[in-house]
Design a protein around this motif. Structure first.
Motif, PDB file in Angstrom:
ATOM      1  N   ALA A 535      19.392  12.738  23.253  1.00 50.82           N
ATOM      2  CA  ALA A 535      20.722  12.129  23.164  1.00 50.82           C
ATOM      3  C   ALA A 535      20.913  11.556  21.769  1.00 50.82           C
ATOM      4  O   ALA A 535      19.948  11.332  21.027  1.00 50.82           O
ATOM      5  N   ALA A 536      22.163  11.314  21.425  1.00 53.78           N
ATOM      6  CA  ALA A 536      22.469  10.714  20.131  1.00 53.78           C
ATOM      7  C   ALA A 536      22.190   9.214  20.182  1.00 53.78           C
ATOM      8  O   ALA A 536      22.240   8.600  21.246  1.00 53.78           O
ATOM      9  N   PRO A 537      21.900   8.605  19.034  1.00 50.43           N
ATOM     10  CA  PRO A 537      21.587   7.174  19.033  1.00 50.43           C
ATOM     11  C   PRO A 537      22.790   6.275  19.314  1.00 50.43           C
ATOM     12  O   PRO A 537      22.618   5.134  19.741  1.00 50.43           O
ATOM     13  N   ASP A 538      24.003   6.784  19.091  1.00 49.97           N
ATOM     14  CA  ASP A 538      25.196   5.983  19.375  1.00 49.97           C
ATOM     15  C   ASP A 538      26.385   6.912  19.586  1.00 49.97           C
ATOM     16  O   ASP A 538      26.277   8.136  19.448  1.00 49.97           O
ATOM     17  N   GLU A 539      27.522   6.350  19.894  1.00 44.19           N
ATOM     18  CA  GLU A 539      28.695   7.121  20.275  1.00 44.19           C
ATOM     19  C   GLU A 539      29.451   7.729  19.100  1.00 44.19           C
ATOM     20  O   GLU A 539      30.448   8.437  19.306  1.00 44.19           O
ATOM     21  N   THR A 540      28.999   7.489  17.889  1.00 43.42           N
ATOM     22  CA  THR A 540      29.687   8.071  16.740  1.00 43.42           C
ATOM     23  C   THR A 540      29.394   9.561  16.582  1.00 43.42           C
ATOM     24  O   THR A 540      30.097  10.262  15.855  1.00 43.42           O
ATOM     25  N   TRP A 541      28.368  10.026  17.273  1.00 38.04           N
ATOM     26  CA  TRP A 541      27.969  11.424  17.167  1.00 38.04           C
ATOM     27  C   TRP A 541      28.667  12.262  18.228  1.00 38.04           C
ATOM     28  O   TRP A 541      28.821  11.835  19.375  1.00 38.04           O
ATOM     29  N   ILE A 542      29.053  13.483  17.847  1.00 34.10           N
ATOM     30  CA  ILE A 542      29.721  14.417  18.755  1.00 34.10           C
ATOM     31  C   ILE A 542      28.739  15.521  19.120  1.00 34.10           C
ATOM     32  O   ILE A 542      28.070  16.082  18.249  1.00 34.10           O
ATOM     33  N   ARG A 543      28.656  15.832  20.418  1.00 33.93           N
ATOM     34  CA  ARG A 543      27.733  16.884  20.862  1.00 33.93           C
ATOM     35  C   ARG A 543      28.410  18.249  20.810  1.00 33.93           C
ATOM     36  O   ARG A 543      29.545  18.410  21.256  1.00 33.93           O
ATOM     37  N   GLN A 544      27.710  19.248  20.235  1.00 36.93           N
ATOM     38  CA  GLN A 544      28.202  20.620  20.137  1.00 36.93           C
ATOM     39  C   GLN A 544      27.117  21.576  20.627  1.00 36.93           C
ATOM     40  O   GLN A 544      25.969  21.499  20.187  1.00 36.93           O
ATOM     41  N   SER A 545      27.462  22.459  21.552  1.00 34.84           N
ATOM     42  CA  SER A 545      26.476  23.439  22.005  1.00 34.84           C
ATOM     43  C   SER A 545      26.064  24.313  20.832  1.00 34.84           C
ATOM     44  O   SER A 545      26.888  24.712  20.014  1.00 34.84           O
ATOM     45  N   PHE A 546      24.763  24.596  20.762  1.00 33.39           N
ATOM     46  CA  PHE A 546      24.270  25.445  19.677  1.00 33.39           C
ATOM     47  C   PHE A 546      23.459  26.586  20.277  1.00 33.39           C
ATOM     48  O   PHE A 546      24.039  27.550  20.781  1.00 33.39           O
ATOM     49  N   LEU A 547      22.162  26.539  20.297  1.00 35.66           N
ATOM     50  CA  LEU A 547      21.375  27.674  20.785  1.00 35.66           C
ATOM     51  C   LEU A 547      21.698  28.015  22.235  1.00 35.66           C
ATOM     52  O   LEU A 547      21.609  29.181  22.635  1.00 35.66           O
ATOM     53  N   ILE A 548      22.088  27.046  23.020  1.00 39.07           N
ATOM     54  CA  ILE A 548      22.460  27.313  24.403  1.00 39.07           C
ATOM     55  C   ILE A 548      23.669  28.252  24.469  1.00 39.07           C
ATOM     56  O   ILE A 548      23.873  28.956  25.465  1.00 39.07           O
ATOM     57  N   GLY A 549      24.451  28.296  23.387  1.00 35.06           N
ATOM     58  CA  GLY A 549      25.617  29.173  23.334  1.00 35.06           C
ATOM     59  C   GLY A 549      25.271  30.648  23.253  1.00 35.06           C
ATOM     60  O   GLY A 549      26.146  31.507  23.416  1.00 35.06           O
ATOM     61  N   LEU A 550      24.006  30.972  23.005  1.00 34.19           N
ATOM     62  CA  LEU A 550      23.568  32.366  22.998  1.00 34.19           C
ATOM     63  C   LEU A 550      23.397  32.911  24.406  1.00 34.19           C
ATOM     64  O   LEU A 550      23.317  34.131  24.608  1.00 34.19           O
TER      65      LEU A 550
END
Length: 604
Positions: A535-550
């Motif tokens: 998980a990201a350390p705080d809410e300022t980070w946005i999650r984007q699918s990467f290798l799972i997108g394959l």
């Protein structure tokens, strides 16, 4: 005034035949050539006519990037669509009616025709031995430019069509102009010989008015080495087998000789900042005696760099910025991105993980749209307008000094194994990719590991050239001459499937998801470019699918893994890429029976 601006003002007499077929000669009188090549200014314009074909689609969007097809480091998505253009070429099954092939064939021979006119006019002018030192120097330089430009177009014709007509004389009305095919290696040998005869009378870039925006001695010497490796490399025969001629080592010797010649005569330190090389292009700077030896000069309003290749920029009438629209027709596969050492400074420059939105903000592009990050229209000194697209004016790099160093290392290794000379040339390129604090492990220890055998060193060169020149669209030609095309595509497919499987099972170490944001300075920042995080350390980070997108729940793997590489692995001859394309039907029809598409299992 840069050469890029001069190219917009080529006299009409030089381009009067642009609508004719390449085999239809113009009526050029001796008087015309005598006049044009009687003085420096008109002779300059005559050679500029050859440069003008770089600003046609045949080069600016086809040969420079679109037609480089699918490799292990660049992917042109065809998505099952057939458009009589680039998608058929990306799928390695274009027909003779393909319009893009016709464009390249036609303009290649127009450029060759005008180069031949210039060569004949300059050679017969008497100015190569003028008593005026300036006239003599200039005309010898112009002769070298014309020969080098002609050699480039013949190199491309050999790569795309194999054996082609070889025309070296200016067209004369009434002459027999139905030329048969000439063996591609005969063409390459003769073009190499022609360049070897003229390069010593050419000028270095720092002595020329247009520097690296003008064909110069550095580039011509480098082109001799590049052509020699092409001539000494593998090629596809009509029976769909790969071969190389028995004299191939003679051409590795030429490649070594001329790459070493440039190193001895005009060595330069590679710029320490890899990013700056391409940033200079984005802001229209063309420094001499640095890495780029020659770049195609595009005027503002010309060229497709940062339109169909480079960082994606979403523009249009509703955009909150004035930089227009740009995309990337060929993405970078995740296997290539993941192949970089985490400390390799080239990865962030080469692999564009972000785009510019209509809101003038940055956003992650995901795993399927990694772009060639070396060019970005958002960096242009002056915004070209919200509705702008093509014609950024950004130059295109044709050859870099790093390439010369690695060509020397490759040729020396082929001839003598991984000698210290080969290692030192290789090391100069790799050192720039890492912080000096990491050289002991990432350069010195790495060199000790790869220099244990000729094969190990060659394999390392194959890798290093991928990391150094990603997005510069020369990989296709390298895979061909190494006879590694199908092998590297299979490795890419297998690697992508492995990444997809591991991401889906949650067992891989790579970033199944990336976390990103823009910092206070507006820079795009990724929290975990290499590794999985919970998980990201705080809410300022946005999650984007990467290798799972394959992964795809329905088909297991994404479409391009399953389909876009198929003809590169299981084409007409499984395990051999049919990279040769049919001669355009228009050229065949106009040849009165001289040309035909025989061999290669072409259907038409």
């Amino acid at each position: 005034m840069k050469l890029k601006y001069l190219l917009a003002f080529i006299p009409a007499i030089m381009l009067s035949s642009c609508e004719k077929d390449f085999l239809e000669p113009d009526s050029i009188s001796t008087f015309d050539l005598d006049y044009i090549y009687s003085n420096v200014d008109d002779a300059r314009n005559g050679v500029n006519a050859v440069y003008s074909y770089f600003n046609q689609d045949a080069f600016r969007s086809r040969l420079s990037n679109n037609m480089t097809g699918i490799t292990d480091i660049e992917i042109g998505y065809h998505n099952g669509e057939y458009d009589n253009g680039r998608r058929e070429i990306w799928n390695a099954d274009a027909l003779s009616s393909n319009n893009d092939l016709n464009i390249v064939w036609t303009y290649a021979y127009r450029a060759i025709r005008d180069a031949n006119i210039a060569i004949e006019g300059i050679t017969n002018s008497g100015n190569l031995d003028s008593d005026d030192a300036n006239v003599k120097t200039t005309f010898n330089q112009l002769l070298g430019e014309a020969h080098t430009l002609r050699a480039y177009w013949y190199s491309m014709l050999a790569y795309y069509f194999g054996d082609v007509p070889y025309v070296t004389e200016a067209p004369v009305a009434g002459a027999d102009f139905f030329f048969p095919k000439t063996n591609r290696n005969t063409i390459l040998s003769k073009e190499i010989e022609a360049l070897m005869a003229v390069e010593e009378n050419m000028q270095w870039a720092d002595a020329l008015p247009y520097g690296i925006e003008q064909v110069n001695r550095e580039y011509t010497i480098g082109m001799i080495a590049r052509l020699a490796l092409q001539r000494g490399g593998y090629y596809l025969k009509p029976d769909l087998t790969m071969a190389r001629d028995s004299d191939y080592l003679d051409y590795y010797q030429i490649a070594k000789q001329y790459s070493q010649k440039l190193i001895n005569l005009k060595d330069r330190e590679l710029p320490s900042d890899f990013r700056q090389i391409f940033y200079n292009q984005n802001i229209f700077l063309s420094p001499v005696n640095q890495d780029i030896l020659f770049e195609v000069p595009f005027a503002k309003g010309g060229g497709d760099v940062a339109w169909n290749i480079g960082i994606r920029v979403d523009g249009g009438t509703e955009a909150k910025h004035d930089y227009g629209s740009g995309s990337n027709y060929m993405a970078i596969p995740a296997t290539y991105y993941m192949s970089f050492d985490s400390k390799d400074l080239r990865r962030e420059v080469t692999c564009g993980l972000f785009k510019v939105t209509t809101e003038d903000t940055l956003a992650h592009v995901g795993v399927s749209n990694i772009s060639q990050g070396k060019w970005n229209r958002r960096l242009l000194p002056e915004p070209p307008g919200r509705e702008s697209a093509k014609g950024t004016g950004i130059n295109w790099p044709m050859l870099r000094y790093a390439d010369v160093l690695l060509m020397f290392a490759e040729a020396e290794n082929e001839l003598n194994g991984p000698t210290m000379e080969a290692q030192n040339a290789f090391k100069r390129v790799r050192q720039r990719a890492f912080d000096p604090a990491d050289w002991s492990t990432k350069v010195d220890a790495y060199m000790s590991q790869i220099s244990t055998s000729k094969q190990a060193f060659f394999d390392a060169i194959v890798d290093e050239r991928a990391w150094e020149f990603g997005g510069e669209m020369i990989r296709k030609y390298e895979l061909v001459r190494w006879n590694l095309y199908s092998e590297k595509i299979q490795e890419t497919v297998d690697g992508l499937k492995k990444l997809a499987d591991e991401a889906f099972a949650g067992v891989g170490t790579g970033p199944d998801y990336m976390y990103w944001k823009t910092d206070d300075q507006g820079n795009f920042v990724v929290l975990n470019p290499d590794n999985k995080v919970a998980a990201a350390p705080d809410e300022t980070w946005i999650r984007q699918s990467f290798l799972i997108g394959l992964h795809n729940d329905t088909t297991t793997y994404s479409e391009f893994i399953l389909n876009d590489f198929e003809n590169y692995i299981n084409g007409p001859q499984p395990g051999v890429v049919r990279y040769i394309f049919p001669i355009p039907v228009t050229a065949i029809d106009n040849s009165q029976g001289t040309l035909a598409n025989d061999g290669y299992q072409f259907t038409n």
